[in-house]
Design an enzyme around this catalytic site. Structure first.
Site, PDB file in Angstrom:
ATOM      1  N   LYS A  60      34.610  32.212  43.175  1.00 49.71           N
ATOM      2  CA  LYS A  60      35.132  32.504  44.523  1.00 49.71           C
ATOM      3  C   LYS A  60      34.048  33.226  45.302  1.00 49.71           C
ATOM      4  O   LYS A  60      33.429  34.158  44.789  1.00 49.71           O
ATOM      5  CB  LYS A  60      36.371  33.396  44.384  1.00 49.71           C
ATOM      6  CG  LYS A  60      36.830  34.044  45.658  1.00 49.71           C
ATOM      7  CD  LYS A  60      37.173  35.536  45.494  1.00 49.71           C
ATOM      8  CE  LYS A  60      36.042  36.408  45.103  1.00 49.71           C
ATOM      9  NZ  LYS A  60      36.241  37.842  45.208  1.00 49.71           N
ATOM     10  N   ASP A  90      43.567  39.081  43.765  1.00 42.72           N
ATOM     11  CA  ASP A  90      43.063  37.799  44.270  1.00 42.72           C
ATOM     12  C   ASP A  90      43.304  36.625  43.318  1.00 42.72           C
ATOM     13  O   ASP A  90      42.748  35.547  43.521  1.00 42.72           O
ATOM     14  CB  ASP A  90      41.612  37.885  44.787  1.00 42.72           C
ATOM     15  CG  ASP A  90      40.640  38.377  43.750  1.00 42.72           C
ATOM     16  OD1 ASP A  90      41.060  38.489  42.599  1.00 42.72           O
ATOM     17  OD2 ASP A  90      39.478  38.630  44.104  1.00 42.72           O
TER      18      ASP A  90
HETATM   19  O1  C5P Z   1      44.002  43.609  41.645  1.00 42.64           O
HETATM   20  P1  C5P Z   1      42.703  43.766  40.933  1.00 42.64           P
HETATM   21  O2  C5P Z   1      42.870  44.138  39.489  1.00 42.64           O
HETATM   22  O3  C5P Z   1      41.759  42.629  41.127  1.00 42.64           O
HETATM   23  O4  C5P Z   1      41.987  45.011  41.639  1.00 42.64           O
HETATM   24  C1  C5P Z   1      41.087  45.855  40.982  1.00 42.64           C
HETATM   25  C2  C5P Z   1      41.026  47.181  41.728  1.00 42.64           C
HETATM   26  O5  C5P Z   1      40.348  47.020  42.977  1.00 42.64           O
HETATM   27  C3  C5P Z   1      42.355  47.803  42.069  1.00 42.64           C
HETATM   28  O6  C5P Z   1      42.843  48.593  41.026  1.00 42.64           O
HETATM   29  C4  C5P Z   1      42.028  48.642  43.286  1.00 42.64           C
HETATM   30  O7  C5P Z   1      41.397  49.851  42.887  1.00 42.64           O
HETATM   31  C5  C5P Z   1      40.947  47.826  43.978  1.00 42.64           C
HETATM   32  N1  C5P Z   1      41.485  46.965  45.037  1.00 42.64           N
HETATM   33  C6  C5P Z   1      41.835  47.528  46.254  1.00 42.64           C
HETATM   34  N2  C5P Z   1      42.335  46.726  47.232  1.00 42.64           N
HETATM   35  C7  C5P Z   1      42.449  45.393  47.052  1.00 42.64           C
HETATM   36  C8  C5P Z   1      42.088  44.794  45.820  1.00 42.64           C
HETATM   37  C9  C5P Z   1      41.602  45.620  44.835  1.00 42.64           C
HETATM   38  O8  C5P Z   1      41.724  48.733  46.460  1.00 42.64           O
HETATM   39  N3  C5P Z   1      42.914  44.643  48.040  1.00 42.64           N
END
Ligand code: C5P
Length: 299
Positions: free
Chosen positions: A17, A147
């Site tokens: 991506k 995502d």
């Molecule tokens: O959801 P995912 O595990 O991919 O996200 C990893 C981390 O990135 C989250 O725990 C958060 O700290 C941060 N994040 C965020 N805002 C988003 C996506 C991710 O703050 N939109």
């Protein structure tokens, strides 16, 4: 896209991506950031092969298998989590043998783990004949990461919310892309955390590109958009500056930027051949860097 072999193994690609831009437009009470982004997907990437087994089994190969397995227990791998989630939720009696070929660098801002999870959901939906609706798949995907829902679709998307609201969008067509990673893993939570500590306020919302002309979208990307995570990622991983500078000087890229929370950066070239020539030149000069030339899926 899946391939079914004669022995019943189902193989699905998990493309990289690329965030053509990424704006932070707010922050929710739970700490997640609200964003706007244009996601595009490469043609190549990781691949996941699914074959019959009584239990859920997982194995890894490929150039980045070692990096992933050194991160700990395979139970924490998003592929295994995706399989267990589906199996429990839909009370699937069968198991599955899941074999991940890890071609994409890990913790690299190009969705690797999210793409693998999304590809696993799609592959198992087919393999276990669950026939899930896209709304159900989307809901399960979101439990695995912000995502992951977007990675269920390989076509270009305008993404908002915390990354969970997706709609089809136009991206510049027929450009070659070169992805380069300096071999330094970057933690997404740390980059978002550093953004939060250092930024003063959020960007106004922009919406998706207003027209479908490739060169106008490219101009719009260059003139109206940035990656808001580039500055905090650069402070945590100074090698990103060297990658960006090197990419600007190889061939004549139409655009150079960091993807996601880094450290992978990308350059768009007018043709696939130009992207491949740049890849050869860069890989020779920087043997420690991962350099991958490909094209973007457009629909
Ligand atoms: O959801 P995912 O595990 O991919 O996200 C990893 C981390 O990135 C989250 O725990 C958060 O700290 C941060 N994040 C965020 N805002 C988003 C996506 C991710 O703050 N939109």
């Amino acid at each position: 896209m899946t391939n079914n072999s004669t022995d019943g193994t189902l193989v699905r690609c998990a493309p990289a991506k690329v965030n053509l831009f990424l704006h932070i437009v707010g922050r929710r009470a739970d700490g997640y950031h609200e964003l706007e982004s244009l996601f595009a997907f490469t043609r190549g990437g990781d691949s996941i092969a699914v074959s019959a087994s009584e239990t859920v089994e997982f194995s890894l190969d490929g150039p980045f298998a070692g990096t992933l397995s050194s991160q700990g227990n395979s139970d924490n791998n998003l592929v295994v989590k995706a399989a267990r989630l589906l199996k429990e939720r839909y009370e699937v009696e069968q198991g599955a043998n899941l074999s991940l070929t890890k071609n994409l660098p890990v913790a690299a801002g190009i969705g690797g783990g999210s793409a693998d999870a999304a590809a696993t959901l799609l592959a198992l939906d087919e393999f276990w004949q669950l026939d899930l609706s896209s709304a159900e798949l989307h809901e399960i995907a979101l439990l695995l990461g912000a995502d992951v829902p977007a990675c269920l679709h390989a076509y270009p998307l305008f993404v908002s919310g915390i990354g969970d609201k997706v709609e089809p969008a136009e991206v510049p067509k027929s450009y070659g892309i070169l992805l380069v990673n300096p071999g330094v893993p970057v933690s997404t939570p740390q980059v978002f955390g550093h953004y939060h500590e250092t930024s003063n306020g959020y960007r106004p919302t922009l919406g998706k590109p207003k027209n479908d002309n490739s060169s106008e979208i490219l101009d719009w990307l260059k003139e109206e958009t940035v990656n808001d995570l580039e500055a905090p990622a650069l402070e945590l991983c100074p090698q990103i500056a060297e990658v960006l500078q090197t990419l600007r000087n190889v061939g004549s890229p139409a655009m150079v930027r960091m993807s996601g929370s880094g450290a992978t950066c990308f350059a768009l070239y007018d043709t696939d051949d130009q992207a491949r020539s740049a890849q050869i030149e860069l890989a020779l000069e920087n043997p420690g860097w991962w350099c991958f030339a490909d094209s973007l899926q457009t629909a």
